[in-house]
Write an enzyme that holds these catalytic residues in place. Structure first.
Site, mmCIF file in Angstrom:
data_model
loop_
_atom_site.group_PDB
_atom_site.id
_atom_site.type_symbol
_atom_site.label_atom_id
_atom_site.label_comp_id
_atom_site.label_asym_id
_atom_site.label_seq_id
_atom_site.Cartn_x
_atom_site.Cartn_y
_atom_site.Cartn_z
ATOM 1 N N SER A 553 54.225 61.746 -3.382
ATOM 2 C CA SER A 553 52.815 61.487 -3.666
ATOM 3 C C SER A 553 52.142 62.701 -4.297
ATOM 4 O O SER A 553 52.511 63.854 -4.040
ATOM 5 C CB SER A 553 52.077 61.110 -2.382
ATOM 6 N N GLU A 668 63.240 52.346 3.317
ATOM 7 C CA GLU A 668 62.279 52.882 4.281
ATOM 8 C C GLU A 668 61.454 51.779 4.909
ATOM 9 O O GLU A 668 61.119 51.827 6.093
ATOM 10 C CB GLU A 668 61.369 53.889 3.583
ATOM 11 N N ASN A 793 49.416 49.190 2.363
ATOM 12 C CA ASN A 793 49.598 47.749 2.507
ATOM 13 C C ASN A 793 48.917 46.973 1.397
ATOM 14 O O ASN A 793 49.354 45.873 1.034
ATOM 15 C CB ASN A 793 49.077 47.297 3.877
ATOM 16 N N GLU A 794 47.850 47.528 0.852
ATOM 17 C CA GLU A 794 47.190 46.865 -0.275
ATOM 18 C C GLU A 794 48.096 46.872 -1.512
ATOM 19 O O GLU A 794 48.188 45.866 -2.236
ATOM 20 C CB GLU A 794 45.854 47.548 -0.579
#
Length: 809
Positions: A553, A668, A793-794
């Site tokens: 990230s 994952e 989750n979005e």
């Protein structure tokens, strides 16, 4: 109490396509089917139960579409009797009415798996004939009664299609299990006089009913003097009856069972009927989902399909999740032995609750997403909603079945440990040849002997200093890398043993070690790395000399890894790296980092990414911990300023790092989807509820029951994906559904723990409840991050909408 067919009872429902020869090829409306089991087995003597069930599903689908389309259902609704004998006879010829009938009475005795396969198709293509109330509910009750001439005659009539039999048992609202029967039977010579009232009797029009009284069960033909039947319409257009018995006289020989035997048979029949109700509700949910999905892809508004709207996409993903949960729960139930009557009842209630919830959710959503046309009778989605309402309210709705499952949870729970004896765990043991119970027992003994109790079920991520001794203990044992091949220092576990190893670790509450080297970079090097890279890095990962962190990230990129900007420019024998990584877990403890870097800006985003390794001591690397809301320093920022990385540290081909990154993320997600974190939180909720007498509050008990079933159903969903891993197959994109449900269930329960802790829910201190440490807020903080890492989750919903549902952009 077992299901009617012991030989086939382990069969699971299969709703996926299989290539099998049709056993009942439909050739026309008169005699296109056979119900002769012997001819079936002669045609394919080695046929497996799953194939048998698929053949019934295929046959049912063909029959329903050809013989009884929805136009026929519309024509027959609100009519009397509401079905046609001719079609019932054809169902019998197809074998449907004899699925639960013993072979001695002319049935097929194939059990609930085959019956559920038919019911799923009935859910997709609603049928007015009383398949569920007569061929399932009544047949299951009769089959469970003691053998007698009359009982055998009724069963044979059901199988042959000459009888339509109903059950008359309910006397009050709610259908309370175990309620005393107020209907009385008085002996008068060679006859019995029955008096009482039965409500919500199905089918309303039958040849007779098995009436349950205070002293047993009686067969009461429809024309019996003193029997009066009044019908009322159900919301789906079918009929229910109220039977009034006023000294209704039947021969004493019509008494088929004593009170105790009748009660057992009735409870067994209820459990069987709930399972087949659940299967039909699943079919309803699937059909409503597919109809709605097709509509979203074709209905155009404002110049584009409405399915391109992200809000609608996310609602459809959540609906798909509910359908998948229902599928997983039903399939798991049907694949296992039913156990005793208590377990069978609790399990059937759990399945009915989940499938009813899915069907009601999906059919209501279908009407909403269809807009005004969905509110009209001409659109079929209304038929599915009405059918779901009828089925969900009969034999208990969602709430009532959750309560039944909760009340039976104690009898449903199996021992957490097997009775297998562990072995002495040597490093050279061939674990894959060891029976799984022995393997699991050996792991448990090792954990009991070596893992510190103080580190069990920690509410936060622990650092290297906390876990170094445990890491090294696993290393000495040879267990630090269970999935790695033996030649690289691993256990070489097959997928099924790997899942067992992980499950035992999680069940014991073992904290996650700084394991990026074990679960991520190690497998990457084994698959994509050079021999020199494997020799240099793998032994030091196993020994604990090298601790790795993950650099994916970046600021303003988040889950959009393809937008990363950290750049690596090749300069002779080195890459020169500049940029920044963020949310790098435990980077302050790491000796090395693997990262995604941009190595080509001229191609599309995913194509210009490479996978690079770096030593954290390299000049120009700066680590700055980030303090999270719980006051812990779990994440870090990592800065790269003219960092020189040897070219030999490139893993795989230049600009091919995206392939590696995707493989890691998919793997994952199945472990993020493990139910164990939610189980830890649920256990804390239970302990708080018991210690504070919260279970005296029905509202709390209902919330707890719902959460308990959410976790159990998560386990069923997880098991399906774990089976994929066990088979060594790649995980499908739908694994993101598992990640969403697991993390959001965990987060919901963690918030319930905070609320159950009352004033202590706002304390920063740890509670000690029944020797268990509970820190409500810390658990809540931990649950919050699970919905974010591994791709929020979005973002997962966006991926599912495109890759799984195929919705437009």
């Amino acid at each position: 109490m077992s299901v009617p067919n012991n030989r086939m009872r382990n069969s699971g429902l299969c709703v996926c396509p299989l290539t099998v020869t049709s056993i009942y090829p439909y050739t026309g409306p008169i005699n296109g089917y056979t119900r002769n089991k012997q001819s079936i087995m002669q045609a394919s003597p080695q046929i497996e139960s799953q194939q048998m069930e698929q053949a019934f599903a295929d046959s049912a689908r063909d029959f329903l579409q050809t013989v009884t389309p929805l136009t026929r259902l519309r024509a027959l609704r609100d009519s009397t009797p509401g079905y046609e004998r001719e079609i019932w006879q054809k169902m019998a010829e197809a074998g449907w009415t004899g699925l639960l009938v013993p072979e001695d009475q002319g049935g097929l005795e194939l059990g609930l798996g085959a019956a559920a396969a038919v019911a799923v198709e009935v859910g997709k293509h609603p049928l007015p004939e009383p398949y569920l109330p007569s061929a399932i509910h009544a047949a299951a009750a009769l089959a469970a009664l003691p053998a007698s001439a009359l009982r055998n005659e009724l069963l044979a009539g059901l199988a042959a299609g000459t009888h339509i039999v109903g059950l008359a048992w309910q006397e009050s609202h709610g259908g309370v299990e175990g309620a005393a029967m107020r209907t009385r039977a008085e002996t008068q010579g060679d006859s019995s006089a029955l008096s009482g009232t039965k409500q919500w009797v199905y089918p309303a029009a039958a040849d007779g009913w098995l009436v349950f009284c205070d002293d047993g069960a009686y067969w009461v033909p429809s024309g019996t003097a003193g029997l009066r039947s009044e019908t009322h319409a159900r919301v789906d257009g079918s009929l229910a009856a109220t039977l009034s018995l006023e000294q209704a006289m039947v021969p004493a020989s019509n008494r088929l069972a004593s009170a105790a035997a009748a009660r057992q048979a009735l409870e067994h029949a209820h459990s069987c009927a709930r399972i087949i109700q659940a299967a039909e509700l699943l079919g309803i949910a699937e059909q409503a989902f597919q109809t709605t999905l097709d509509y979203l892809k074709t209905r155009v508004q404002f110049g584009k399909p409405i399915g391109a709207n992200q809000a609608l996409q996310h609602r459809m993903v959540d609906a798909r999740l509910q359908v998948e949960l229902a599928t997983a729960v039903l399939k798991e139930f049907l694949s296992q032995p039913p156990g005793d009557a208590g377990r069978f009842a609790a399990g059937s209630a759990r399945v009915k609750a989940r499938c009813a919830h899915a069907a009601l959710h999906m059919t209501r959503l279908s009407i909403q997403l269809h807009g005004a046309i969905g509110y009209t009778d001409e659109l079929d989605v209304g038929l599915y909603l009405k059918r779901a309402l009828h089925l969900s309210s009969w034999l208990g709705g969602v709430l009532e079945n959750r309560r039944l499952a909760w009340s039976g949870a104690g009898s449903s729970e199996e021992a957490a440990e097997t009775h297998a004896e562990p072995i002495e765990a040597g490093k050279d043991e061939d674990w894959n040849r060891l029976p799984e119970p022995v393997f699991r027992a050996t792991i448990r003994r090792f954990l009991k002997d070596n893992y510190p109790d103080s580190l069990r079920n920690p509410p936060k991520r622990l650092h290297w200093a906390d876990l170094k001794d445990w890491y090294l203990a696993l290393s000495r044992q040879g267990w630090i890398a269970p999935a790695w091949p033996r030649e690289h220092g691993g256990m070489g576990l097959d997928p099924d043993k790997l899942i067992a190893f992980i499950e035992e670790m999680e069940a014991y509450g073992v904290a996650r070690t700084p394991d990026q080297g074990i679960i991520n970079i190690g497998p990457v090097l084994i698959k994509y790395g050079t021999e020199a890279q494997r020799q240099k890095y793998l032994p030091k990962i196993v020994s604990g000399e090298n601790i790795w962190c993950q650099g994916y990230s970046e600021p303003n990129a988040g889950s959009d890894l393809a937008s990363l900007r950290t750049e690596a420019i090749l300069d002779g024998d080195h890459f020169v790296v500049n940029g920044q990584k963020i949310w790098t877990t435990l980077a302050q403890d790491a000796t090395h980092i693997f990262m995604l870097v941009r190595t080509d800006k001229t191609v599309k985003k995913q194509a210009g990414i490479s996978f690079l390794l770096a030593d954290m001591k390299t000049p120009g690397i700066t680590v700055r911990p980030i303090r999270n809301i719980g006051g812990e320093e779990e994440f870090c920022e990592v800065f790269f300023d003219q960092v020189k990385v040897p070219r030999e540290n490139l893993v795989g081909e230049l600009n091919q790092g995206w392939t590696i990154a995707k493989a890691l993320l998919d793997f994952e997600r199945i472990f993020v989807g493990s139910p164990n974190q939610a189980r830890y939180a649920l256990n804390h909720l239970r302990l708080l509820g018991e210690s504070r007498d919260l279970f005296k509050d029905q509202a709390f008990t209902d919330r707890y029951a719902a959460s308990m079933l959410d976790v159990e159903d998560l386990q069923s969903l997880y098991a399906g994906y774990a089976d994929i891993v066990k088979r060594g197959e790649p995980l499908p994109p739908s694994v993101s559904l598992l990640k969403i449900w697991a993390t959001e269930t965990y987060s919901r329960i963690a918030m319930e723990v905070v609320e159950a802790a009352q004033e202590n829910g706002g304390d920063a201190t740890t509670l000690l409840v029944d020797d268990t440490q509970i820190t409500p807020c810390a658990r809540l903080y931990n649950s919050a991050i699970t919905t974010i890492y591994g791709g929020t989750n979005e973002i997962q919903r966006n991926i599912l909408a495109k890759q799984v549902l195929g919705l437009p952009t």
